[in-house]
Structure formats: structure tokens, C-alpha cells
Motif scaffolding. Structure first.
Motif, PDB file in Angstrom:
ATOM      1  N   PRO A  50       0.830  -1.211   0.000  1.00 25.83           N
ATOM      2  CA  PRO A  50       0.000   0.000   0.000  1.00 25.83           C
ATOM      3  C   PRO A  50       0.864   1.260   0.000  1.00 25.83           C
ATOM      4  N   ASN A  51       0.329   2.314  -0.589  1.00 26.12           N
ATOM      5  CA  ASN A  51       1.013   3.616  -0.676  1.00 26.12           C
ATOM      6  C   ASN A  51       2.331   3.519  -1.430  1.00 26.12           C
ATOM      7  N   THR A  52       2.385   2.582  -2.377  1.00 24.72           N
ATOM      8  CA  THR A  52       3.594   2.386  -3.175  1.00 24.72           C
ATOM      9  C   THR A  52       3.239   2.470  -4.655  1.00 24.72           C
ATOM     10  N   THR A  53       4.056   3.182  -5.421  1.00 23.67           N
ATOM     11  CA  THR A  53       3.844   3.344  -6.860  1.00 23.67           C
ATOM     12  C   THR A  53       5.021   2.751  -7.608  1.00 23.67           C
ATOM     13  N   VAL A  54       4.745   1.963  -8.637  1.00 27.47           N
ATOM     14  CA  VAL A  54       5.810   1.408  -9.476  1.00 27.47           C
ATOM     15  C   VAL A  54       6.223   2.463 -10.498  1.00 27.47           C
ATOM     16  N   LEU A  55       7.467   2.920 -10.394  1.00 32.77           N
ATOM     17  CA  LEU A  55       7.982   3.907 -11.338  1.00 32.77           C
ATOM     18  C   LEU A  55       8.564   3.256 -12.583  1.00 32.77           C
ATOM     19  N   LYS A  56       9.162   2.092 -12.413  1.00 32.93           N
ATOM     20  CA  LYS A  56       9.811   1.414 -13.533  1.00 32.93           C
ATOM     21  C   LYS A  56       9.843  -0.080 -13.269  1.00 32.93           C
ATOM     22  N   ARG A  57       9.507  -0.838 -14.286  1.00 32.36           N
ATOM     23  CA  ARG A  57       9.611  -2.292 -14.210  1.00 32.36           C
ATOM     24  C   ARG A  57      10.445  -2.745 -15.406  1.00 32.36           C
ATOM     25  N   SER A  58      11.463  -3.533 -15.129  1.00 33.06           N
ATOM     26  CA  SER A  58      12.356  -3.974 -16.192  1.00 33.06           C
ATOM     27  C   SER A  58      12.646  -5.457 -16.038  1.00 33.06           C
ATOM     28  N   ARG A  59      12.608  -6.170 -17.162  1.00 26.76           N
ATOM     29  CA  ARG A  59      12.958  -7.583 -17.141  1.00 26.76           C
ATOM     30  C   ARG A  59      13.896  -7.887 -18.298  1.00 26.76           C
ATOM     31  N   ASN A  60      14.943  -8.629 -18.015  1.00 26.59           N
ATOM     32  CA  ASN A  60      15.857  -9.080 -19.054  1.00 26.59           C
ATOM     33  C   ASN A  60      16.440 -10.422 -18.632  1.00 26.59           C
ATOM     34  N   PHE A  61      17.540 -10.805 -19.224  1.00 24.85           N
ATOM     35  CA  PHE A  61      18.170 -12.093 -18.936  1.00 24.85           C
ATOM     36  C   PHE A  61      18.482 -12.256 -17.451  1.00 24.85           C
ATOM     37  N   PHE A  62      18.751 -11.153 -16.770  1.00 17.95           N
ATOM     38  CA  PHE A  62      19.198 -11.209 -15.380  1.00 17.95           C
ATOM     39  C   PHE A  62      18.064 -11.106 -14.376  1.00 17.95           C
ATOM     40  N   GLY A  63      16.819 -11.056 -14.815  1.00 11.44           N
ATOM     41  CA  GLY A  63      15.703 -11.092 -13.892  1.00 11.44           C
ATOM     42  C   GLY A  63      14.813  -9.864 -13.979  1.00 11.44           C
ATOM     43  N   ILE A  64      13.918  -9.748 -12.991  1.00  6.51           N
ATOM     44  CA  ILE A  64      12.930  -8.671 -12.941  1.00  6.51           C
ATOM     45  C   ILE A  64      13.363  -7.640 -11.905  1.00  6.51           C
ATOM     46  N   LYS A  65      13.405  -6.380 -12.324  1.00  3.24           N
ATOM     47  CA  LYS A  65      13.748  -5.277 -11.437  1.00  3.24           C
ATOM     48  C   LYS A  65      12.568  -4.313 -11.347  1.00  3.24           C
ATOM     49  N   LEU A  66      12.339  -3.790 -10.144  1.00  3.73           N
ATOM     50  CA  LEU A  66      11.283  -2.814  -9.908  1.00  3.73           C
ATOM     51  C   LEU A  66      11.863  -1.600  -9.202  1.00  3.73           C
ATOM     52  N   VAL A  67      11.554  -0.418  -9.729  1.00  2.00           N
ATOM     53  CA  VAL A  67      11.830   0.820  -9.002  1.00  2.00           C
ATOM     54  C   VAL A  67      10.488   1.308  -8.480  1.00  2.00           C
ATOM     55  N   VAL A  68      10.361   1.400  -7.156  1.00  2.00           N
ATOM     56  CA  VAL A  68       9.084   1.764  -6.545  1.00  2.00           C
ATOM     57  C   VAL A  68       9.249   3.032  -5.724  1.00  2.00           C
ATOM     58  N   ARG A  69       8.164   3.769  -5.649  1.00  2.00           N
ATOM     59  CA  ARG A  69       8.167   5.016  -4.878  1.00  2.00           C
ATOM     60  C   ARG A  69       7.198   4.906  -3.717  1.00  2.00           C
ATOM     61  N   LYS A  70       7.708   5.175  -2.536  1.00  5.08           N
ATOM     62  CA  LYS A  70       6.887   5.284  -1.339  1.00  5.08           C
ATOM     63  C   LYS A  70       6.799   6.763  -0.963  1.00  5.08           C
ATOM     64  N   PRO A  71       5.984   7.108   0.035  1.00  9.34           N
ATOM     65  CA  PRO A  71       5.850   8.532   0.370  1.00  9.34           C
ATOM     66  C   PRO A  71       7.165   9.239   0.653  1.00  9.34           C
ATOM     67  N   ALA A  72       8.146   8.523   1.231  1.00  3.23           N
ATOM     68  CA  ALA A  72       9.373   9.217   1.638  1.00  3.23           C
ATOM     69  C   ALA A  72      10.635   8.671   0.983  1.00  3.23           C
ATOM     70  N   ALA A  73      10.533   7.669   0.103  1.00  2.00           N
ATOM     71  CA  ALA A  73      11.746   7.065  -0.454  1.00  2.00           C
ATOM     72  C   ALA A  73      11.449   6.370  -1.772  1.00  2.00           C
ATOM     73  N   VAL A  74      12.517   6.139  -2.535  1.00  2.09           N
ATOM     74  CA  VAL A  74      12.470   5.340  -3.761  1.00  2.09           C
ATOM     75  C   VAL A  74      13.311   4.093  -3.517  1.00  2.09           C
ATOM     76  N   GLY A  75      12.786   2.922  -3.879  1.00  2.00           N
ATOM     77  CA  GLY A  75      13.501   1.674  -3.620  1.00  2.00           C
ATOM     78  C   GLY A  75      13.693   0.853  -4.878  1.00  2.00           C
ATOM     79  N   LEU A  76      14.733   0.032  -4.877  1.00  2.00           N
ATOM     80  CA  LEU A  76      15.025  -0.879  -5.986  1.00  2.00           C
ATOM     81  C   LEU A  76      14.841  -2.305  -5.506  1.00  2.00           C
ATOM     82  N   PHE A  77      13.981  -3.053  -6.191  1.00  2.00           N
ATOM     83  CA  PHE A  77      13.751  -4.461  -5.887  1.00  2.00           C
ATOM     84  C   PHE A  77      14.246  -5.311  -7.044  1.00  2.00           C
TER      85      PHE A  77
END
Length: 710
Positions: free
Chosen positions: A443-470
Motif C-alpha cells: 500500500p502507498n507504493t507506486t511502481v515507477l519502472k519495471r524492467s525484465r531481461n536475462f538477469f531477472g525482474i527489477k522494480l523501481v518503486v516510490r513510497k511517500p518518503a523514499a524510492v527503492g530498488l527491488f
């Protein structure tokens, strides 16, 4: 007159045993070499799960080539010519193995440096490496099973489909024995030579079968000699398509399940073997006897397990790995039992045996290509898993509709009842998919970027106070959106952590006021926040998508962009690039070398071997330099391995586990114990906590199973 005719050769016990031994050993060695070659190429391409998916694809194609060869031989050539051609292939394989042993010093593993490196899409390079090492032997091993079954069928009234179960049993034993008996005890080089010895035995058995085929080309049974022989044509087009789709569905499910499991633990043979063993076990059960596959049992089992898998998939990082493996493995087995059970129910007369196996192999190659080649290009999630899982339900419906003897056709209201159930299940599946998407992001999280390639799935997400890389479901860095703390490193890399203390307090002398830091794994670029003016930081990143998150005119993470130091980002596998730089004379240049190249919880095995440590020691400046390993992992406890490597190279070691962020575990190694006595490290560090001893890993020997978290 019939009493004067000798029995068919395939009815003689010794001949039957020869066929069975040849088929069994061929299947056993085929899957052993698949695991060995997969483990061999793994270090050259980042150690990710997609390396194994590519290996499965290559060996599925080799299997298809072997089946195509056996189909051509058994249907287009006279018996005598069949045997001669197979003898020629046997001789060619023997000569090729001899040449490989002479030029490569091992019979299987190519020594070609230009095939390794940091390509953004290394599938072609991996394929070439596998084909060079085991291409021709794998085609021969693949061809032996259908060809020997065809020869057996041509001279015996006994059904050859039991030999197909023997083939799959050999495959299963080859798989299971590797991680538990062979990999923990023998180096890859020893494995290759032992495998080659057994391969010579297979060549001898194959040659004996060929000579028997030349002497006994097959003949009608005596009691049927006076009857006209009914000619059986090629399988109907509809049947071929049906076999193809069933085989493709099960293989899609196999590779997709393996990818998900390996991303959260490690791409190692044990986790390759588990799904593949279930896949083969279903073949053995279904082709042993029709009684083992019952629709009324496996349909409800499939529905329950599919539901559990759809529930578990969005949150597989939040539950125990054994539960993930159990749920996904059970769902895989249910899908394979349905697909392979329907394959067994629709098997053709023995005259069409090789064509039948060829179509199944083509379906397997098609499913493998879909997962390994196309899915990373067209999907931004693991949708191929859902396609395989739910596609099985669709195929089951089609199977029941095609079967004139099914209860659906014999019951007055069977079709309406079945249609109603199908609609309910479809609605339920769509609902579960929608719920899964809702749970994927908090909740309260927005996906800014989703990327998938040979090395897997990456997500850049935005929360109210931070941006995270999964990466997968694992957080790999975050950056605050608050101006006051914008350049403050967070989570695993915050200042109270082991690496934070090290970089903050590393001594700077008048003769050496600036630090040179090498970092394996870019992530969000958090460690660049510790750099001061005139420092030099060099990041090594194999995944081009990750590098893009911290570069460009509007990056998601600005640690690298806003750093006052000189920063380089080197694209490619870290070990390959470090070795290339050392060969160019760039040795002894890092004060601190950080190893943090994990993707999800998947460990880069090739970055934790003796050869890797030797390379790191060549690249650090002197005895006061420190190598820092980030070892946070929910599945494996890597501290015994670190302790073993430290003892081997007489390095001082400490572990630093602080409550900051996500409770990160950092292990620091140095030649000089005083380098690990910085004030913060003295307060928070302690000797490595080791529950048991393990042997140090090498490029030729690794055994992650000893490190499973207790």
C-alpha cells in the motif's frame, strides 16, 4: 514349421538386457552432462537462474536433434543401413571426445576465453559453449533411447513403451545422484573424466546393439507370418499438434518453476534437480502403466495446488523457502501428471513410436524456447508461470472433450456441468491473478519502472518518503526523497552497518588522503554516498538495466550523479572485468573492495571461490586494505564458507550485524588484523559465528547444500 523358426532376437534375455542397459546409461549420462555443463558455464555469465534456463533450452534442442535423427534412421533406411549409420555416429563421437581431451585437457569443458564476459544478452554465447562441449555426445545419447526402442519393437511382440519408462528412470537417477553423491565429493574435472569413462561404455553398448541390428534386421513373428501385415501410416496432424502442445505446457511449467525457485536461493544443481526430477517422475509413472494416471484424482488435486500456487506466488519472499519449494513443486507435479498422463493415453501404435517421441521433444524445445528466449523479451513479470499453470487446465478440458469414452460423453448432463465448472474455475483464476497483482506492491507504493531481461525482474518503486530498488522480491537499495537526507545511504548500506562504518572510518594518511574503492554490484548506487572529493569509486555491474537506473538525464537514484568523487561504472561480470584489468597491469589499486552482487537471495557462486579471493587479493592495495562481503540471505548461511576462505589465506575476519535497516550481515576480511579494529568495528563487530566447518569452494568444486540456513 513354426517350431523350426528361432525366437526373435529381442525375446532373448541377454539382448533385451543389452537394449535396456544402453537406454538406461544413455539417459543417465545425458542428464549428468546437462548438470555438469550448466554448472561449468554458470560462473561466466553472472551466476543467474537464466543461465540454467538457457542450458535446458540447448539440451532440449539437442534432444530434439537426437530424436529427429532416430526418426530418420528408423523410417527411411533399411535395417542394415540403420546400423551402419549409427556405427558411424558412434565412431565420430569417440574421435571428437578424444580430440577434446587432447586440446582442452578435459573431455567436456571448452577453454575459449572469448565466449565469457558481460554481454547484456548472453544466450548465444552460452549456447555455443554448451554445443562445443557436449553437443555431439548429447545427440548420440538422445538418439539411443528411441532408436533402440524401435529396433526392439521391430523384432518383438512386446510393447517398447516400458523401455521409455526405463529411459526416464535413468534420467531421474542421473539427476538425483548428481547433487547428493557426485557434486559434493568430486571436482568438475574429475566428474568430466568419470563421465567420459561411462560414455565409452555406452559407445560399446551402442555398437553391440548396432551389430545385432545388422545380423537380425527384424522379421514377422512365426504365428503371424501367413497373415498380411497392416501398414500403419504417419500420425494424424491433429494428434501431432496435441502431443506438441501437451509437451510444451509441461516444459514451460518446468522452466518457469525453476526460475522462480532459483531466484530466491541460488542457481545450483540441487534446485535444478528438484523440478526436473518431478518432471521426469511424472513421465515414469504415466508411461509405466495406465492405472497410475486417473483424471478423477488429478483434476481436483490440480485445482487445489494451482490455487495454492497462485496465492503463494505474489508473496513467495515472505514465506519459508521450503514452503515455496513444496507448493510450487507440488503444482508442477500435478501439471506434469496431467500433461504426461494425457500423452500416455494418446500414444500411437509402436510403428509410429519415433515420430511420437520426436513430437514430444519438439514440444519440450518449444516450451523451453518460450521461457528462455521470448518470455524475458515480451513479459515484465513471470507470466510464463501463469500460462503454464492455467494452460494445463485448458488442456485438461480439451482432453476430456476429445475423449469419446470420457464420463462427459457418457453422462446426459455432463457437458453443461463441465462447462459450469470450467467457467467457475476461470473466474476464480482471474480473481486470483488480480489479487496477486494487488499484493505485489505494498500500500502507498507506486511502481515507477519495471524492467525484465536475462538477469531477472527489477522494480523501481516510490513510497511517500523514499524510492527503492527491488530485484525479484528483495530490496537492493533505497534513497530518501526528503531534501535533508537525500544523499544519506539507507537499509543495508546505512552508516551503522559494517560497510558504512568501514567507509566512514577507513584511515586516510597524509601520503594517501584519498580512497580507491571497488564495488561489485551497483544496486541503487548507495555506497557512492560515502565518497569524498578526489576519491575514486569503481562499480562493476553485470545488468545493464540496473546501471540505467542511476544514469541518464533523469535517474531514479542520484547517489552516483551527486557524488563529489570520480566514479566509473564498468559493465560486465565482475570477475571477468577484474581479471582483464589485472592482466593490463591494473593490480593493487583498491583500499576497499566490496562484494555485493546478489540478485534476490540468489548467490553468485563464482564470486565466493578460492580463485575469486586470490583475484581480490591481487586487486587490493596492501595489507591494510579490506574486502567486505554482504552476506544477508534468508536461505543460506555463508559464514562457514567465509571462515574457511579466511583460514586458507590467513586473513583476519569479523562479522558485523547491526539492527539498522534490514539487519544486514557484513563480513570483513583483511591481511592485517589492525585494519579491522576501527572504533565502530570494535564496538559492533565480533568473530565469525560458525556452526560447522566446510571446505573452501573453488571454480572446480562448490557445495552450497552444506550452507542451508539452519
Amino acid at each position: 514349421m513354426s517350431a523350426a523358426v528361432s525366437p526373435a532376437p529381442a525375446s532373448r534375455p541377454l539382448v533385451v538386457r543389452l537394449y535396456a542397459i544402453t537406454i538406461f546409461l544413455s539417459a543417465f549420462l545425458l542428464f549428468q552432462v546437462e548438470l555438469m555443463m550448466g554448472k561449468f558455464v554458470l560462473p561466466f555469465y553472472g551466476g543467474g537462474p537464466s543461465v540454467w534456463s538457457t542450458a535446458l533450452l540447448v539440451f532440449q534442442v539437442l534432444l530434439l536433434c537426437g530424436y529427429a535423427y532416430s526418426t530418420f534412421v528408423s523410417t527411411s533406411l533399411a535395417p542394415n543401413r540403420q546400423a551402419k549409420l549409427h556405427l558411424g555416429l558412434i565412431g565420430a563421437c569417440a574421435l571428437l571426445m578424444l580430440l577434446q581431451a587432447l586440446f582442452w585437457h578435459t573431455p567436456l569443458f571448452p577453454r575459449i576465453s572469448w565466449l565469457s564476459g558481460g554481454s547484456a544478452y548472453p544466450v548465444p554465447q552460452i549456447s555455443v559453449l554448451l554445443l562445443l562441449g557436449a553437443g555431439a555426445p548429447s545427440i548420440l545419447l538422445s538418439a539411443n533411447s528411441p532408436l533402440c526402442q524401435s529396433w526392439f519393437a521391430s523384432s518383438s511382440q512386446t510393447s517398447p513403451y516400458r523401455l521409455y519408462a526405463v529411459s526416464n528412470l535413468g534420467s531421474l537417477l542421473g539427476l538425483i545422484s548428481y547433487p547428493f553423491l557426485i557434486e559434493p565429493k568430486f571436482t568438475l574435472t574429475t566428474q568430466a573424466w568419470a563421465w567420459s569413462g561411462l560414455f565409452v561404455l555406452v559407445l560399446i553398448c551402442s555398437a553391440l546393439c548396432s551389430f545385432l541390428r545388422m545380423r537380425e534386421p527384424g522379421r514377422p513373428q512365426p504365428e503371424l507370418a501367413h497373415k498380411p501385415q497392416k501398414k500403419v501410416g504417419a500420425p494424424a496432424h491433429e494428434s501431432r499438434v496435441w502431443w506438441l502442445v501437451l509437451a510444451a505446457c509441461s516444459c514451460t511449467m518446468l522452466l518457469a518453476t525453476t526460475n522462480i525457485i532459483c531466484q530466491q536461493v541460488a542457481p545450483v544443481p540441487l534446485l535444478w534437480v528438484l523440478p526436473l526430477s518431478l518432471y521426469l517422475l511424472s513421465f515414469i509413472v504415466c508411461f509405466d502403466h495406465p492405472r497410475w494416471y486417473r483424471r478423477e484424482i488429478f483434476l481436483p488435486l490440480y485445482v487445489v495446488l494451482a490455487y495454492m500456487a497462485l496465492v503463494a506466488l505474489p508473496s513467495y519472499n515472505e514465506i519459508r523457502i521450503l514452503q515455496v519449494v513444496l507448493i510450487l513443486g507440488s503444482a508442477l507435479f500435478a501439471v506434469c501428471m496431467i500433461c504426461h498422463g494425457e500423452l500416455a493415453r494418446s500414444k500411437p501404435p509402436v510403428e509410429q513410436l519415433t515420430s511420437y517421441y520426436l513430437t514430444i521433444a519438439a514440444g519440450g524445445a518449444l516450451g523451453s524456447a518460450f521461457v528462455a528466449l521470448f518470455a524475458p523479451l515480451i513479459f515484465d513479470r513471470f507470466w510464463e508461470y501463469h500460462i503454464g499453470l492455467l494452460g494445463c487446465g485448458v488442456l485438461f478440458v480439451v482432453a476430456v472433450l476429445r475423449d469419446r469414452e470420457s464420463w462427459l460423453r457418457r453422462t446426459r448432463y455432463g457437458i453443461p456441468i463441465f462447462a459450469s465448472l470450467g467457467i467457475l474455475l476461470a473466474v476464480g483464476a482471474l480473481y486470483m491473478l488480480d489479487k496477486g497483482l494487488d499484493r505485489e506492491v505494498q500500500p502507498n507504493t507506486t511502481v515507477l519502472k519495471r524492467s525484465r531481461n536475462f538477469f531477472g525482474i527489477k522494480l523501481v518503486v516510490r513510497k511517500p518518503a523514499a524510492v527503492g530498488l527491488f530485484h525479484g522480491r528483495t530490496l537492493h537499495g533505497a534513497q530518501s526523497l526528503l531534501p535533508a537526507s537525500r544523499n544519506e545511504p539507507l537499509v543495508y548500506y546505512s552508516r551503522p552497518t559494517g560497510v558504512g562504518i568501514l567507509l566512514d572510518q577507513f584511515p586516510r594518511s597524509a601520503d594517501h588522503p584519498n580512497l580507491r574503492v571497488g564495488i561489485i554490484g551497483l544496486g541503487a548506487g548507495s555506497l557512492a554516498a560515502y565518497a569524498q572529493a578526489d576519491d575514486y569509486y569503481r562499480f562493476y555491474e553485470i545488468d545493464p538495466a540496473v546501471a540505467e537506473f542511476s544514469s541518464g538525464s533523469d535517474p531514479y537514484f542520484t547517489f552516483v550523479e551527486s557524488s563529489p568523487a570520480k566514479i566509473d561504472v564498468v559493465q560486465g561480470d565482475a570477475r571477468v572485468r577484474l581479471q582483464e584489468e589485472f592482466s593490463r597491469g591494473e593490480g593493487h589499486d583498491f583500499d576497499v573492495l566490496v562484494v555485493d552482487a546478489f540478485s534476490g537471495d540468489s548467490i553468485p557462486v563464482h564470486l565466493l571461490t578460492r580463485q575469486a579471493i586470490e583475484l581480490y587479493l591481487q586487486r587490493i592495495r596492501g595489507p591494510h586494505s579490506v574486502i567486505a562481503f554482504h552476506l544477508s540471505n534468508s536461505a543460506l548461511d555463508l559464514r562457514p564458507l567465509m571462515a574457511s576462505l579466511a583460514r586458507t589465506y590467513q586473513l583476519a575476519s569479523i562479522e558485523v550485524r547491526t539492527p539498522a535497516g534490514l539487519d544486514p550481515l557484513w563480513v570483513l576480511l583483511s591481511r592485517d588484523p589492525s585494519a579491522l579494529r576501527l572504533p565502530g568495528l570494535v564496538a559492533d563487530g565480533k568473530p565469525l559465528q560458525v556452526s560447522h566447518e566446510v571446505a573452501p569452494w573453488t571454480d572446480d568444486y562448490t557445495s552450497p547444500y552444506q550452507l542451508l540456513a539452519r
